[in-house]
Motif scaffolding. Structure first.
Motif, PDB file in Angstrom:
ATOM      1  N   ASP A 130      40.951  29.824  25.337  1.00  0.00           N
ATOM      2  CA  ASP A 130      41.419  29.237  26.602  1.00  0.00           C
ATOM      3  C   ASP A 130      42.927  28.970  26.607  1.00  0.00           C
ATOM      4  OD1 ASP A 130      38.817  29.186  27.725  1.00  0.00           O
ATOM      5  OD2 ASP A 130      38.398  27.320  26.670  1.00  0.00           O
ATOM      6  N   GLN A 215      42.732  36.181  32.259  1.00  0.00           N
ATOM      7  CA  GLN A 215      42.469  35.943  33.675  1.00  0.00           C
ATOM      8  C   GLN A 215      43.729  35.394  34.318  1.00  0.00           C
ATOM      9  OE1 GLN A 215      39.351  33.154  34.497  1.00  0.00           O
ATOM     10  NE2 GLN A 215      39.542  33.340  36.721  1.00  0.00           N
ATOM     11  N   SER A 242      40.662  34.772  28.023  1.00  0.00           N
ATOM     12  CA  SER A 242      39.231  34.739  28.277  1.00  0.00           C
ATOM     13  C   SER A 242      38.468  34.566  26.971  1.00  0.00           C
ATOM     14  CB  SER A 242      38.796  36.040  28.971  1.00  0.00           C
ATOM     15  OG  SER A 242      39.475  36.202  30.204  1.00  0.00           O
TER      16      SER A 242
END
Length: 247
Positions: A130, A215, A242
């Motif tokens: 993340d 993303q 991701s």
């Protein structure tokens, strides 16, 4: 190597660069002040500001000369690790960073999509799950409409320069011919450099990011929180790693 031969005067040449704005953008884009990699850090102006804000900073650049001057400027109370590496092949930090920032249109010095994607893949590997990638680039409008045919010049007692820009041979590319005159105490030393930059459309960056496991969260323009317009000159991207990589 960028600005080879006179990193000692680079900071003076870039004295009007909005480093504070880049730092504020990075700080506002991240949920907390964790461990950050300043990629293509140059002489460390943004690295030092991030350290002052409370981030744990590592700086990587291709130029050993730039890094030498960066290290000289770091306060003893705010140690920063500076390393010479290629942004396309970062090694030794797998899964260690909360965020990676590539500022000052450094990504535009990569002239192919393959090079950009190799950089994104490299960043993916060093980010924690993340983790956040932040970068800015010249817009297609700036590359095709602002740079070609433009001449920039400045002169003072110690440093003078003439910078001429032309359209490059590749799509969305520009060539910058630069001549610098630097006073050495007795006479002016002349330095000549040619830089080539290339950008891509927002949808192309989004496609490359997705292909490397990111993303895209947000695209803004010109140090604002607003979406780009057709006349924006600098684009700012925020993407997140991701769970799995797809390239």
């Amino acid at each position: 190597m960028i600005y080879q031969g006179f990193a000692s005067v680079y900071d003076e040449l870039m004295s009007h660069a909005p480093y504070d704005k880049w730092t504020e953008w990075i700080e506002a884009s991240l949920p907390e002040k964790g461990r950050i990699l300043d990629l293509a850090c140059g002489t460390g102006e943004i690295s030092i500001r991030l350290a002052e804000k409370g981030f744990e900073v590592t700086g990587i650049d291709l130029s050993e000369e730039m890094l030498s001057y960066a290290q000289q400027k770091v306060p003893a109370k705010q140690p920063i690790l500076f390393l010479q590496q290629d942004m396309r092949e970062i090694t030794g930090f797998e899964g260690q960073f909360d965020a990676v920032a590539i500022c000052c249109d450094s990504l535009n010095y990569l002239k192919t999509k393959n090079d950009v994607m190799n950089t994104f893949k490299s960043v993916f590997q060093v980010l924690k799950p993340d983790g956040i990638l932040l970068f800015d680039v010249h817009s297609p409008y700036k590359i095709t409409e602002v740079f070609p045919g433009s001449t920039f010049a400045d002169q003072d007692e110690d440093i003078s320069y003439i910078w001429q820009s032309f359209a490059g041979s590749e799509e969305l590319s520009a060539i910058h011919d630069m001549t610098f005159f630097v006073w050495n105490g007795e006479a002016y030393d002349r330095f000549d450099e040619t830089h080539e930059q290339r950008t891509f459309r927002v949808d192309e960056y989004e496609e490359m990011l997705a292909g490397c496991g990111f993303q895209l969260h947000k695209v803004t323009a010109d140090f604002t929180d607003s979406a780009p317009s057709p006349y924006s000159e600098r684009l700012f991207f925020k993407a997140q790693k991701s769970k799995t990589i797809v390239y």
